[in-house]
Design an enzyme around this catalytic site. Structure first.
Site, PDB file in Angstrom:
ATOM      1  N   MET A   1      38.760  49.808  37.948  1.00 39.95           N
ATOM      2  CA  MET A   1      39.198  48.638  37.177  1.00 39.95           C
ATOM      3  C   MET A   1      38.507  48.544  35.816  1.00 39.95           C
ATOM      4  SD  MET A   1      39.760  45.907  40.316  1.00 39.95           S
ATOM      5  CE  MET A   1      40.344  44.534  39.309  1.00 39.95           C
ATOM      6  N   LYS A   2      37.842  49.636  35.432  1.00 45.28           N
ATOM      7  CA  LYS A   2      37.141  49.635  34.136  1.00 45.28           C
ATOM      8  C   LYS A   2      38.122  49.898  32.988  1.00 45.28           C
ATOM      9  CE  LYS A   2      32.782  50.993  36.283  1.00 45.28           C
ATOM     10  NZ  LYS A   2      31.910  52.098  36.687  1.00 45.28           N
TER      11      LYS A   2
ATOM     12  N   HIS B   1      35.528  44.296  38.599  1.00 44.33           N
ATOM     13  CA  HIS B   1      34.399  44.952  37.906  1.00 44.33           C
ATOM     14  C   HIS B   1      34.985  45.988  36.968  1.00 44.33           C
ATOM     15  CE1 HIS B   1      30.418  46.706  37.315  1.00 44.33           C
ATOM     16  NE2 HIS B   1      30.982  47.879  37.456  1.00 44.33           N
TER      17      HIS B   1
ATOM     18  N   ASN C   1      29.205  43.294  31.313  1.00 43.75           N
ATOM     19  CA  ASN C   1      28.290  44.097  32.123  1.00 43.75           C
ATOM     20  C   ASN C   1      27.255  44.736  31.196  1.00 43.75           C
ATOM     21  OD1 ASN C   1      27.567  45.297  34.635  1.00 43.75           O
ATOM     22  ND2 ASN C   1      28.682  47.177  34.119  1.00 43.75           N
ATOM     23  N   GLU C   2      26.000  44.585  31.535  1.00 45.79           N
ATOM     24  CA  GLU C   2      24.909  45.289  30.840  1.00 45.79           C
ATOM     25  C   GLU C   2      24.879  45.043  29.337  1.00 45.79           C
ATOM     26  OE1 GLU C   2      24.936  49.396  32.053  1.00 45.79           O
ATOM     27  OE2 GLU C   2      24.894  48.878  34.174  1.00 45.79           O
TER      28      GLU C   2
ATOM     29  N   GLU D   1      25.648  45.206  43.323  1.00 47.60           N
ATOM     30  CA  GLU D   1      25.744  46.679  43.414  1.00 47.60           C
ATOM     31  C   GLU D   1      24.572  47.257  44.212  1.00 47.60           C
ATOM     32  OE1 GLU D   1      26.292  48.487  39.552  1.00 47.60           O
ATOM     33  OE2 GLU D   1      27.552  46.852  38.849  1.00 47.60           O
TER      34      GLU D   1
ATOM     35  N   TRP E   1      26.795  49.138  46.525  1.00 48.63           N
ATOM     36  CA  TRP E   1      27.465  50.070  45.611  1.00 48.63           C
ATOM     37  C   TRP E   1      27.745  51.362  46.382  1.00 48.63           C
ATOM     38  CZ3 TRP E   1      30.032  48.047  42.031  1.00 48.63           C
ATOM     39  CH2 TRP E   1      30.650  48.845  41.067  1.00 48.63           C
TER      40      TRP E   1
HETATM   41  C1  XIL Z   1      29.134  53.934  38.238  1.00 53.14           C
HETATM   42  C2  XIL Z   1      30.101  54.622  39.183  1.00 53.14           C
HETATM   43  O1  XIL Z   1      29.694  54.400  40.517  1.00 53.14           O
HETATM   44  C3  XIL Z   1      30.100  56.100  38.891  1.00 53.14           C
HETATM   45  O2  XIL Z   1      31.034  56.768  39.723  1.00 53.14           O
HETATM   46  C4  XIL Z   1      30.428  56.325  37.418  1.00 53.14           C
HETATM   47  O3  XIL Z   1      30.274  57.689  37.108  1.00 53.14           O
HETATM   48  C5  XIL Z   1      29.492  55.524  36.523  1.00 53.14           C
HETATM   49  O4  XIL Z   1      29.520  54.166  36.902  1.00 53.14           O
HETATM   50  N1  XIL Z   1      26.242  49.961  37.043  1.00 53.14           N
HETATM   51  C6  XIL Z   1      27.555  49.552  37.034  1.00 53.14           C
HETATM   52  C7  XIL Z   1      28.579  50.391  37.670  1.00 53.14           C
HETATM   53  O5  XIL Z   1      27.849  48.427  36.609  1.00 53.14           O
HETATM   54  O6  XIL Z   1      29.840  50.257  37.050  1.00 53.14           O
HETATM   55  C8  XIL Z   1      28.168  51.830  37.715  1.00 53.14           C
HETATM   56  O7  XIL Z   1      29.139  52.555  38.449  1.00 53.14           O
HETATM   57  C9  XIL Z   1      26.794  51.967  38.331  1.00 53.14           C
HETATM   58  C10 XIL Z   1      25.779  51.250  37.489  1.00 53.14           C
END
Ligand code: XIL
Length: 363
Positions: free
Chosen positions: A75-76, A109, A158-159, A266, A322
Site C-alpha cells: 500500500m506504499k 501503511h 512515516n519516519e 511493526e 512486522w
Molecule cells: C519494509 C518492508 O518490510 C521491506 O520488505 C521493504 O524492503 C522495506 O520496507 N519501517 C517501515 C516499514 O515503516 O514500511 C518497513 O517495511 C520496515 C521499517
C-alpha cells in the site's frame, strides 16, 4: 469460575509449563490458542500479499491469530502510483477483499514516507517544489477517499523525524519542497477525505531515543494545540533484546500522556544489531540457542505487559507484528543478516516467543 475460563487458565499453565521445562513446543501451526481471541485489543501482522495470497498454510495461521491486517509494502506510494497519472488499485482491492472476508481490520501503511516516494515524484518535485503540495493533496484525497470507511486507520506520515536525535528529516523530498508544514498538511488532507479514519504519526526508535521521542511529542502537542487532526502515535517497535524495559516503559508513558491512540505498529525483537541502514546488519549471534529462545519469550511478555499496564484501555489501538514468522522476516532481507525476530519459526511453528506473548495477554 465457569468451565471455559478454567479451561483457559489450564491451557495457559500448560503452555507455560512447556516453556519452563525447556521442551521444544510440539504444537502444530494452529493447535494453539488464538492470539486475538485472547486479547482485549487488536492483534495484527504485516503481510506481503504476494506470495501470501498463494500460501495456504500462512493464511491459515494468519486467520487464526490476527484480526488486523497491515500491508508490508503493497500500500506504499511507489506501488500505488508508479507513473505520473497512473493509480494501481487492484492489489489493494484484493487485500480489502481478504480482510473483509476474514473479518480483519485493515490498517493503511502508509501515505507519506520518504523511502517509498516514487522516483518520478522526487524528480518532478526537485524541478518544481510547489507542485508537490497539489500532488500530495490529490494523492491523499483520492486514496483515502477511495477506501473511506474500509481502511480503519492510516500511518499518515512515516519516519518524518531524523533517524537519530532531535529534529525533522530535512533531507526528505517532502521537507525540502514544502518545509515542515508538509506533515500537518498530510493529516489535514487525510482527515478531509475520511473524517472517521484514525490518523497516526509513525516512527522507529522513539521507544529508545529520548531526543527523538521529545521531538515527536513537541510536534504532536503543537498539532493538538492548533487542532491538526492527528489521532494516534505509532511506535514501530523494531527492538533488540538489550533495549532496557525501563526506557521503553518511560517512552510509552510519555506518549500515552498525550491521550492519543497508541499503536505498536511493526513489532519484532532481534538479537543481533544494525546501523539502521539497508544492508547494515552486524551479525553477533550465528544461531538461536534454547536460552535465547526463552529470553526472547520473556521480552515479548514484557512488551505485552508494558503495553497493557501503561497504555489506558481506550488508547490501545493494538499490537501489530512486522511479519509473524522467521522464514519471511524483513530483517534478514533488509539488513542482510540472519536473525530470529518473530513469534513463529522458519517451519511456521510457534516459538517460545509466541507463548511468552500469549501468556502475558490479559482479558
Ligand atoms: C519494509 C518492508 O518490510 C521491506 O520488505 C521493504 O524492503 C522495506 O520496507 N519501517 C517501515 C516499514 O515503516 O514500511 C518497513 O517495511 C520496515 C521499517
Amino acid at each position: 469460575m465457569n468451565i471455559i475460563f478454567s479451561l483457559h487458565l489450564y491451557m495457559r499453565s500448560f503452555f507455560l509449563f512447556i516453556i519452563f521445562i525447556g521442551f521444544e513446543a510440539v504444537a502444530q501451526q494452529t493447535d494453539v490458542p488464538s492470539l486475538h481471541h485472547n486479547a482485549n485489543f487488536h492483534i495484527g501482522t504485516s503481510v506481503r500479499f504476494v506470495p501470501f495470497s498463494k500460501d495456504t498454510l500462512a493464511q491459515k495461521i494468519q486467520q487464526h491469530h490476527f484480526n488486523s491486517y497491515t500491508a508490508g509494502s503493497d500500500m506504499k506510494m511507489y506501488q500505488i502510483t508508479p507513473k505520473p497519472g497512473v493509480y494501481h488499485w487492484s492489489r489493494v482491492d484484493s487485500i480489502v477483499d481478504y480482510a473483509v472476508k476474514n473479518n480483519q481490520r485493515l490498517f493503511g501503511h502508509n501515505l507519506i514516507w520518504h523511502s517509498s516516494t516514487p522516483k518520478w515524484v522526487e524528480k518532478k518535485a526537485k524541478k518544481n517544489p510547489e507542485w508537490l503540495d497539489g500532488f500530495m493533496k490529490e494523492y491523499i484525497s483520492t486514496y483515502v477517499g477511495r477506501y473511506k470507511g474500509i481502511v480503519d486507520g492510516w500511518d499518515v506520515v512515516n519516519e518524518g523525524l531524523n533517524t537519530k536525535g532531535q529534529g525533522l528529516r530535512t533531507e526528505s523530498i517532502w521537507f525540502k519542497s514544502l518545509g515542515k508544514k508538509y506533515i500537518e498538511k498530510a493529516f489535514i488532507y487525510a482527515h478531509a477525505a475520511d473524517p472517521d479514519a484514525i490518523l497516526f504519526y509513525n516512527d522507529f526508535n522513539i521507544e529508545r531515543d529520548s531526543l527523538k521521542l521529545d521531538s515527536m511529542l513537541e510536534m504532536v502537542y503543537d498539532f493538538l494545540d492548533r487542532g491538526v487532526p492527528i489521532s494516534g502515535i505509532g511506535f514501530q517497535m523494531h527492538i533488540r533484546m538489550d533495549i532496557p524495559n525501563e526506557i521503553i516503559a518511560r517512552s510509552l508513558k510519555k506518549a500515552a500522556d498525550t491521550g492519543l491512540q497508541i499503536h505498536l505498529s511493526e513489532v519484532d525483537i532481534i538479537f543481533n544489531t544494525h546501523d539502521d541502514s539497508k544492508g547494515g546488519g552486524i551479525q553477533l549471534y550465528d544461531h538461536l540457542t534454547k536460552e535465547m529462545k526463552f529470553a526472547q519469550a520473556q521480552k515479548y511478555a514484557d512488551l505485552v505487559n508494558m503495553y497493557q499496564d501503561i497504555v489506558p484501555k481506550e488508547q490501545q489501538y493494538g499490537i501489530t507484528f512486522w511479519g509473524f514468522n522467521d522464514r519471511d522476516t524483513w530483517i534478514r532481507r533488509f539488513f542482510k543478516m540472519n536473525d530470529w525476530p518473530t513469534i513463529y519459526d522458519d517451519n511456521l511453528l510457534p516459538k517460545p516467543a509466541f507463548f511468552g506473548f500469549l501468556n502475558a495477554l490479559k482479558i
